[in-house]
Design an enzyme around this catalytic site. Sequence first.
Site, PDB file in Angstrom:
ATOM      1  N   ASP A  47       0.864  -1.187   0.000  1.00 20.30           N
ATOM      2  CA  ASP A  47       0.000   0.000   0.000  1.00 20.30           C
ATOM      3  C   ASP A  47       0.899   1.235   0.000  1.00 20.30           C
ATOM      4  O   ASP A  47       2.105   1.125   0.257  1.00 20.30           O
ATOM      5  CB  ASP A  47      -0.919   0.029   1.241  1.00 20.30           C
ATOM      6  CG  ASP A  47      -2.208   0.828   1.003  1.00 20.30           C
ATOM      7  OD1 ASP A  47      -2.117   2.014   0.616  1.00 20.30           O
ATOM      8  OD2 ASP A  47      -3.301   0.280   1.212  1.00 20.30           O
ATOM      9  N   ARG A 180     -20.788   9.837 -12.209  1.00 14.65           N
ATOM     10  CA  ARG A 180     -20.864   8.934 -11.064  1.00 14.65           C
ATOM     11  C   ARG A 180     -20.535   7.500 -11.480  1.00 14.65           C
ATOM     12  O   ARG A 180     -19.955   6.724 -10.735  1.00 14.65           O
ATOM     13  CB  ARG A 180     -22.281   8.998 -10.461  1.00 14.65           C
ATOM     14  CG  ARG A 180     -22.776   7.770  -9.689  1.00 14.65           C
ATOM     15  CD  ARG A 180     -22.024   7.655  -8.381  1.00 14.65           C
ATOM     16  NE  ARG A 180     -22.276   6.410  -7.659  1.00 14.65           N
ATOM     17  CZ  ARG A 180     -22.804   6.332  -6.467  1.00 14.65           C
ATOM     18  NH1 ARG A 180     -23.203   7.415  -5.861  1.00 14.65           N
ATOM     19  NH2 ARG A 180     -22.936   5.181  -5.853  1.00 14.65           N
ATOM     20  N   TYR A 183     -16.801   4.867 -11.985  1.00 14.78           N
ATOM     21  CA  TYR A 183     -16.278   3.812 -11.099  1.00 14.78           C
ATOM     22  C   TYR A 183     -16.912   2.460 -11.440  1.00 14.78           C
ATOM     23  O   TYR A 183     -16.211   1.471 -11.676  1.00 14.78           O
ATOM     24  CB  TYR A 183     -16.585   4.226  -9.657  1.00 14.78           C
ATOM     25  CG  TYR A 183     -16.414   3.203  -8.558  1.00 14.78           C
ATOM     26  CD1 TYR A 183     -15.154   2.840  -8.101  1.00 14.78           C
ATOM     27  CD2 TYR A 183     -17.534   2.656  -7.924  1.00 14.78           C
ATOM     28  CE1 TYR A 183     -15.008   1.940  -7.048  1.00 14.78           C
ATOM     29  CE2 TYR A 183     -17.394   1.758  -6.867  1.00 14.78           C
ATOM     30  CZ  TYR A 183     -16.134   1.406  -6.426  1.00 14.78           C
ATOM     31  OH  TYR A 183     -15.996   0.532  -5.371  1.00 14.78           O
ATOM     32  N   ARG A 233     -17.199   8.178   2.700  1.00 16.75           N
ATOM     33  CA  ARG A 233     -18.484   7.500   2.502  1.00 16.75           C
ATOM     34  C   ARG A 233     -19.414   7.792   3.679  1.00 16.75           C
ATOM     35  O   ARG A 233     -18.999   8.367   4.677  1.00 16.75           O
ATOM     36  CB  ARG A 233     -18.242   5.993   2.300  1.00 16.75           C
ATOM     37  CG  ARG A 233     -17.674   5.723   0.918  1.00 16.75           C
ATOM     38  CD  ARG A 233     -17.162   4.308   0.748  1.00 16.75           C
ATOM     39  NE  ARG A 233     -15.883   4.111   1.394  1.00 16.75           N
ATOM     40  CZ  ARG A 233     -15.133   3.008   1.279  1.00 16.75           C
ATOM     41  NH1 ARG A 233     -15.556   2.026   0.524  1.00 16.75           N
ATOM     42  NH2 ARG A 233     -13.980   2.893   1.900  1.00 16.75           N
ATOM     43  N   ARG A 346     -30.151  -1.643  -3.043  1.00 21.62           N
ATOM     44  CA  ARG A 346     -29.141  -2.704  -3.203  1.00 21.62           C
ATOM     45  C   ARG A 346     -29.412  -3.881  -2.283  1.00 21.62           C
ATOM     46  O   ARG A 346     -28.941  -3.906  -1.150  1.00 21.62           O
ATOM     47  CB  ARG A 346     -27.755  -2.159  -2.855  1.00 21.62           C
ATOM     48  CG  ARG A 346     -27.207  -1.189  -3.830  1.00 21.62           C
ATOM     49  CD  ARG A 346     -25.846  -0.754  -3.373  1.00 21.62           C
ATOM     50  NE  ARG A 346     -25.268   0.212  -4.277  1.00 21.62           N
ATOM     51  CZ  ARG A 346     -24.293   1.051  -3.934  1.00 21.62           C
ATOM     52  NH1 ARG A 346     -23.792   1.007  -2.711  1.00 21.62           N
ATOM     53  NH2 ARG A 346     -23.811   1.900  -4.806  1.00 21.62           N
TER      54      ARG A 346
HETATM   55  P1  NAD Z   1      -9.909   1.940   1.106  1.00 25.04           P
HETATM   56  O1  NAD Z   1      -9.816   3.197   0.325  1.00 25.04           O
HETATM   57  O2  NAD Z   1      -9.981   2.031   2.572  1.00 25.04           O
HETATM   58  O3  NAD Z   1      -8.689   0.982   0.734  1.00 25.04           O
HETATM   59  C1  NAD Z   1      -8.050   0.980  -0.525  1.00 25.04           C
HETATM   60  C2  NAD Z   1      -6.544   0.971  -0.268  1.00 25.04           C
HETATM   61  O4  NAD Z   1      -5.889   0.861  -1.534  1.00 25.04           O
HETATM   62  C3  NAD Z   1      -6.056   2.271   0.387  1.00 25.04           C
HETATM   63  O5  NAD Z   1      -5.314   2.000   1.551  1.00 25.04           O
HETATM   64  C4  NAD Z   1      -5.186   2.910  -0.677  1.00 25.04           C
HETATM   65  O6  NAD Z   1      -4.070   3.612  -0.153  1.00 25.04           O
HETATM   66  C5  NAD Z   1      -4.757   1.690  -1.487  1.00 25.04           C
HETATM   67  N1  NAD Z   1      -4.376   2.058  -2.860  1.00 25.04           N
HETATM   68  C6  NAD Z   1      -5.135   2.751  -3.751  1.00 25.04           C
HETATM   69  N2  NAD Z   1      -4.439   2.917  -4.886  1.00 25.04           N
HETATM   70  C7  NAD Z   1      -3.225   2.345  -4.710  1.00 25.04           C
HETATM   71  C8  NAD Z   1      -2.083   2.224  -5.520  1.00 25.04           C
HETATM   72  N3  NAD Z   1      -2.058   2.753  -6.741  1.00 25.04           N
HETATM   73  N4  NAD Z   1      -1.013   1.575  -5.033  1.00 25.04           N
HETATM   74  C9  NAD Z   1      -1.029   1.050  -3.773  1.00 25.04           C
HETATM   75  N5  NAD Z   1      -2.098   1.137  -2.956  1.00 25.04           N
HETATM   76  C10 NAD Z   1      -3.188   1.783  -3.418  1.00 25.04           C
HETATM   77  O7  NAD Z   1     -11.184   1.148   0.548  1.00 25.04           O
HETATM   78  P2  NAD Z   1     -11.893  -0.179   1.092  1.00 25.04           P
HETATM   79  O8  NAD Z   1     -13.236   0.180   1.585  1.00 25.04           O
HETATM   80  O9  NAD Z   1     -10.984  -0.946   1.944  1.00 25.04           O
HETATM   81  O10 NAD Z   1     -12.141  -0.956  -0.289  1.00 25.04           O
HETATM   82  C11 NAD Z   1     -11.273  -1.956  -0.781  1.00 25.04           C
HETATM   83  C12 NAD Z   1     -11.827  -2.493  -2.103  1.00 25.04           C
HETATM   84  O11 NAD Z   1     -13.175  -2.948  -1.944  1.00 25.04           O
HETATM   85  C13 NAD Z   1     -11.866  -1.470  -3.243  1.00 25.04           C
HETATM   86  O12 NAD Z   1     -11.491  -2.099  -4.437  1.00 25.04           O
HETATM   87  C14 NAD Z   1     -13.307  -1.032  -3.307  1.00 25.04           C
HETATM   88  O13 NAD Z   1     -13.665  -0.625  -4.617  1.00 25.04           O
HETATM   89  C15 NAD Z   1     -14.021  -2.298  -2.895  1.00 25.04           C
HETATM   90  N6  NAD Z   1     -15.335  -1.999  -2.295  1.00 25.04           N
HETATM   91  C16 NAD Z   1     -15.468  -1.679  -0.963  1.00 25.04           C
HETATM   92  C17 NAD Z   1     -16.731  -1.420  -0.448  1.00 25.04           C
HETATM   93  C18 NAD Z   1     -16.972  -1.163   1.010  1.00 25.04           C
HETATM   94  O14 NAD Z   1     -18.109  -1.308   1.429  1.00 25.04           O
HETATM   95  N7  NAD Z   1     -15.997  -0.805   1.822  1.00 25.04           N
HETATM   96  C19 NAD Z   1     -17.863  -1.426  -1.284  1.00 25.04           C
HETATM   97  C20 NAD Z   1     -17.680  -1.713  -2.625  1.00 25.04           C
HETATM   98  C21 NAD Z   1     -16.432  -2.015  -3.117  1.00 25.04           C
HETATM   99  N1  UDP Z   2     -25.060  10.232   1.568  1.00 24.06           N
HETATM  100  C1  UDP Z   2     -25.781  11.180   2.298  1.00 24.06           C
HETATM  101  N2  UDP Z   2     -25.101  12.043   3.120  1.00 24.06           N
HETATM  102  C2  UDP Z   2     -23.761  12.005   3.264  1.00 24.06           C
HETATM  103  C3  UDP Z   2     -23.023  11.014   2.529  1.00 24.06           C
HETATM  104  C4  UDP Z   2     -23.715  10.152   1.696  1.00 24.06           C
HETATM  105  O1  UDP Z   2     -27.017  11.254   2.201  1.00 24.06           O
HETATM  106  O2  UDP Z   2     -23.220  12.808   4.047  1.00 24.06           O
HETATM  107  C5  UDP Z   2     -25.798   9.248   0.723  1.00 24.06           C
HETATM  108  C6  UDP Z   2     -25.319   9.088  -0.721  1.00 24.06           C
HETATM  109  O3  UDP Z   2     -25.921  10.040  -1.575  1.00 24.06           O
HETATM  110  C7  UDP Z   2     -25.778   7.667  -1.040  1.00 24.06           C
HETATM  111  C8  UDP Z   2     -25.646   6.938   0.297  1.00 24.06           C
HETATM  112  O4  UDP Z   2     -25.588   7.963   1.296  1.00 24.06           O
HETATM  113  O5  UDP Z   2     -27.135   7.670  -1.413  1.00 24.06           O
HETATM  114  C9  UDP Z   2     -24.447   6.040   0.447  1.00 24.06           C
HETATM  115  O6  UDP Z   2     -23.284   6.756   0.132  1.00 24.06           O
HETATM  116  P1  UDP Z   2     -21.813   6.177   0.275  1.00 24.06           P
HETATM  117  O7  UDP Z   2     -20.879   7.309   0.065  1.00 24.06           O
HETATM  118  O8  UDP Z   2     -21.639   5.426   1.530  1.00 24.06           O
HETATM  119  O9  UDP Z   2     -21.583   5.164  -0.941  1.00 24.06           O
HETATM  120  P2  UDP Z   2     -22.483   4.329  -1.951  1.00 24.06           P
HETATM  121  O10 UDP Z   2     -23.317   3.391  -1.164  1.00 24.06           O
HETATM  122  O11 UDP Z   2     -23.305   5.290  -2.759  1.00 24.06           O
HETATM  123  O12 UDP Z   2     -21.460   3.632  -2.787  1.00 24.06           O
END
Ligand code: NAD
Ligand code: UDP
Length: 394
Positions: A47, A180, A183, A233, A346
């Site tokens: 990381d 939006r 991603y 988030r 979702r």
């Molecule tokens: P996070 O941002 O906390 O963790 C991502 C990590 O990747 C960070 O520590 C960041 O520094 C590292 N990173 C990013 N780009 C990098 C690079 N170029 N080189 C090295 N390190 C790098 O996010 P998270 O919530 O832990 O999510 C992890 C994964 O799960 C992501 O792929 C995200 O899209 C996916 N995801 C998470 C959620 C959730 O609910 N948390 C939901 C949907 C998808």
């Molecule tokens: N949201 C909100 N207030 C905030 C931040 C997020 O109402 O201060 C809403 C956002 O528009 C979305 C939901 O909360 O509908 C969840 O957002 P999040 O950023 O957690 O990620 P998502 O589930 O959309 O990937």
Amino acid sequence: MASSRVDLDGNPIKPITICMIGAGGFIGSHLCEKLMTETPHTVLALDVYNDKIKHLLEPETNPWHGRINFHRLNIKHDSRLEGLIKMADLTINLAAICTPADYNTRPLDTIYSNFIDALPVVKYCSENNKRLIHFSTCEVYGKTIGSFLPKDSPLRKDPAYYVLKEDESPCIFGSIEKQRWSYACAKQLIERLIYAEGAENGLEFTIVRPFNWIGPRMDFIPGIDGPSEGVPRVLACFSNNLLRKEPLKLVDGGQSQRTFVYIKDAIEAVLLMIENPARANGHIFNVGNPNNEVTVRQLGEMMVKVKGLSFIVYSKVSGDPPLENATVDVSSKEFYGEGYDDSDKRIPDMTIINRQLGWNPKTSLWDLLESTLTYQHRTYAEAVKKVIAKPVAS
Ligand code: NAD
Ligand code: UDP
């Protein structure tokens, strides 16, 4: 520990080396913790940051010392990546820009991070016959089919129009102007590429679609351990509002629906994938909690008060008096800027993960909010108080 552990088919689990990219993030930190405390596996943790796993890296007296090695590198441009993947039995890729506030304001960075930067990881795994667990997102489903029905259509209540199934549901995104979806689209394309590598070149892969995993260490609190103007988030946004005793901002009235799963439940699912390759390879898994559905407005209300009781969850945790005006509506344009759009609902279908891994989430939204807010209060309350107390420069 190593000898007594068996997989779901009763076979002994051999210790492996895991190359974990993005190990310093929210999910990575919990996964590293689980692997260190409950398994004999070794982790090469990659990381650009390691703050969230510092407690695992130091002190040297940790019982797992030597089983986790941090490599500070950016996968965009670091020649060590292939060597580290080759050293490991399994690569887990978590690295991504994954905060919605970035998708419409930094669409290029978002697309590069989620697609282009993931390409060499897939390539090195495929060329070196290494197994890959890649983190995608529930956002690849986009909007539900039901969201296009008239508001009063009875079909909106039919699960066929909203439950999201890995092998059946279409991916429905908005127009290109709605950035939006940059991603979701990048994640969808990397999923398709991984799937094709599996089909054409025999890559052993598993794709994870997290549905709003939440818990301690998620994102940052603006101005404390992240940029003042940053927008994390929703859990961290609402936590920040509560810590600062500001109303919670409900984007477009907070009507969107989400299912939230506790990070510790979700990590159990990932460990099952790691240790049961024969059951996990070639699959895409929804990982969420269909029982924890709320609108964002309801989430905000829950974070402010405990169900059926007149006292306040956060104030129960903090001892502070309740907020009077707990929420305020803001437009998405004001909050996120041009090009924002939203997923309406979702609900993960759980058939595949149930069948393959027998996994089910356990923790209710009330319980996970209470433990998470306790953590947020313990970690941030003093720092926020100090920032608020500072006189504003004129
Ligand atoms: P996070 O941002 O906390 O963790 C991502 C990590 O990747 C960070 O520590 C960041 O520094 C590292 N990173 C990013 N780009 C990098 C690079 N170029 N080189 C090295 N390190 C790098 O996010 P998270 O919530 O832990 O999510 C992890 C994964 O799960 C992501 O792929 C995200 O899209 C996916 N995801 C998470 C959620 C959730 O609910 N948390 C939901 C949907 C998808
Ligand atoms: N949201 C909100 N207030 C905030 C931040 C997020 O109402 O201060 C809403 C956002 O528009 C979305 C939901 O909360 O509908 C969840 O957002 P999040 O950023 O957690 O990620 P998502 O589930 O959309 O990937």
